[in-house]
Design an enzyme around this catalytic site. Structure first.
Site, PDB file in Angstrom:
ATOM      1  N   LYS A 205       0.859  -1.181   0.000  1.00 23.47           N
ATOM      2  CA  LYS A 205       0.000   0.000   0.000  1.00 23.47           C
ATOM      3  C   LYS A 205       0.895   1.230   0.000  1.00 23.47           C
ATOM      4  O   LYS A 205       1.818   1.343   0.804  1.00 23.47           O
ATOM      5  CB  LYS A 205      -0.874   0.000   1.260  1.00 23.47           C
ATOM      6  CG  LYS A 205      -1.666   1.288   1.428  1.00 23.47           C
ATOM      7  CD  LYS A 205      -2.629   1.168   2.582  1.00 23.47           C
ATOM      8  CE  LYS A 205      -3.388   2.462   2.778  1.00 23.47           C
ATOM      9  NZ  LYS A 205      -4.436   2.331   3.787  1.00 23.47           N
TER      10      LYS A 205
HETATM   11  C1  5RP Z   1      -2.072   4.342   7.262  1.00 25.26           C
HETATM   12  C2  5RP Z   1      -3.127   3.498   6.689  1.00 25.26           C
HETATM   13  C3  5RP Z   1      -4.466   4.025   6.669  1.00 25.26           C
HETATM   14  O1  5RP Z   1      -5.408   3.016   6.715  1.00 25.26           O
HETATM   15  C4  5RP Z   1      -4.616   4.750   5.399  1.00 25.26           C
HETATM   16  O2  5RP Z   1      -3.707   5.764   5.241  1.00 25.26           O
HETATM   17  C5  5RP Z   1      -6.008   5.206   5.291  1.00 25.26           C
HETATM   18  O3  5RP Z   1      -6.358   5.585   4.098  1.00 25.26           O
HETATM   19  P1  5RP Z   1      -6.657   7.085   3.761  1.00 25.26           P
HETATM   20  O4  5RP Z   1      -5.336   7.800   3.677  1.00 25.26           O
HETATM   21  O5  5RP Z   1      -7.318   6.915   2.432  1.00 25.26           O
HETATM   22  O6  5RP Z   1      -7.564   7.680   4.805  1.00 25.26           O
HETATM   23  O7  5RP Z   1      -2.891   2.416   6.242  1.00 25.26           O
HETATM   24  O8  5RP Z   1      -1.243   3.514   7.897  1.00 25.26           O
END
Ligand code: 5RP
Length: 301
Positions: A205
């Protein structure tokens, strides 16, 4: 030994050639075993090869952030429109019905919280593999802090999680953290995403950045992108569209869905981009139509 500053001449990403998949559609997964492939197939839809993961694990760092004040009310209506729920075990056990049918990507690490100035020092294990399996997790998620004080610990935690996951056929999602003092450019994401994949993460991710096409090409496993801070819906849909057009295998998105003026319409619009290649414009129109229909239906005659 490799030049520790990296090979700055890296330039041939073969952007015109799709990944070599050898018989299984998830990037880099051809040589994994049946259980792992079966779990990946519940994450990445076989039709599109992509995923909409709904991230609502923010509370483990931030507490009850906007849009997640009531997990039991905010999340269940969105579930039917996503492929995967990404959350902590506490959020799932307390607030999500166990009858929900979607795959779960379980956040198994804890980090420093917003009470600390610098979150990038990393943390430790918040849920072990036995309990993850007991919860029927479909994947494990670990946050890493490349280029920050928590780098060594978080990479070690990632490696240990990958090992534990492999013992039980669970893929691991390596999460690239960005923080106050961490860069957000192509060079950083090229390094961080590759590092996590080479440490064994079967999914990474990360964040969208200019040059993302090269970041995705050079990462040997699928990248899903986070949405980041809330922006207007049309911009968030534009971000999704650019990311999947440039090689992302979907999104793991939180705030731009649950903080939307209409989360139910937004999650469906995001899915249209990810799975049906809607342009940002088409998806925003779709969002507006759904949101307007919802308002009409909610109106008392
Ligand atoms: C950070 C993460 C969060 O779940 C992620 O960043 C959340 O997503 P968004 O930025 O779209 O709110 O994995 O560690």
């Amino acid at each position: 030994m490799a030049d520790p500053t990296g090979d700055n001449s890296a330039k041939n990403y073969h952007l015109d050639r799709p990944p070599v998949n050898e018989g299984f559609y998830v990037k880099g997964a051809a040589h994994l075993d049946w259980g792992m492939k079966n779990r990946l197939a519940r994450i990445f839809r076989p039709g599109s090869g992509r995923t909409v993961m709904l991230a609502f694990d923010h509370g483990y760092i931030m507490g009850p952030t906007a849009g997640l004040e009531r997990l039991d009310l905010n999340i269940p209506p969105l579930i039917e429109h996503v492929d995967v729920l990404m959350a902590t075990r506490g959020a799932l056990k307390s607030s999500i019905p166990p009858t929900q049918p979607k795959a779960v990507c379980l956040r198994i690490n804890y980090d420093a919280t917003v009470l600390f100035d610098d979150l990038s020092q990393g943390g430790g294990i918040a849920c072990d593999i036995v309990n993850a399996v007991r919860m029927n997790a479909g994947a494990l998620a670990v946050q890493t802090f490349v280029g920050a004080p928590g780098e060594k610990n978080s990479l070690e935690l990632l490696a240990r999680t990958v090992d534990a996951g492999a013992d039980h056929g669970l893929p691991t999602l390596g999460v690239v953290a960005v923080g106050k003092n961490l860069l957000r450019d192509e060079k950083f994401f090229l390094l961080a995403t590759r590092l996590l994949a080479e440490t064994g993460a079967q999914i990474v991710k990360s964040y969208y950045c200019p040059g993302f096409e090269r970041v995705a090409a050079a990462c040997p496993v699928p990248i899903v992108i986070a949405g980041g801070k809330k922006v207007p819906e049309n911009e968030a849909l534009g971000l999704c569209h650019r990311a999947v057009s440039e090689g992302a295998a979907g999104v793991d998105m939180g705030r731009n869905i649950f903080q939307s003026e209409n989360p139910l319409a937004m999650v469906q619009a995001v899915a249209k981009v990810v799975h049906e290649n809607f342009t940002a414009k088409e998806a925003f129109q779709f969002y507006q139509d759904l949101a307007a229909g919802g308002k009409k239906r909610g109106r008392k005659s």
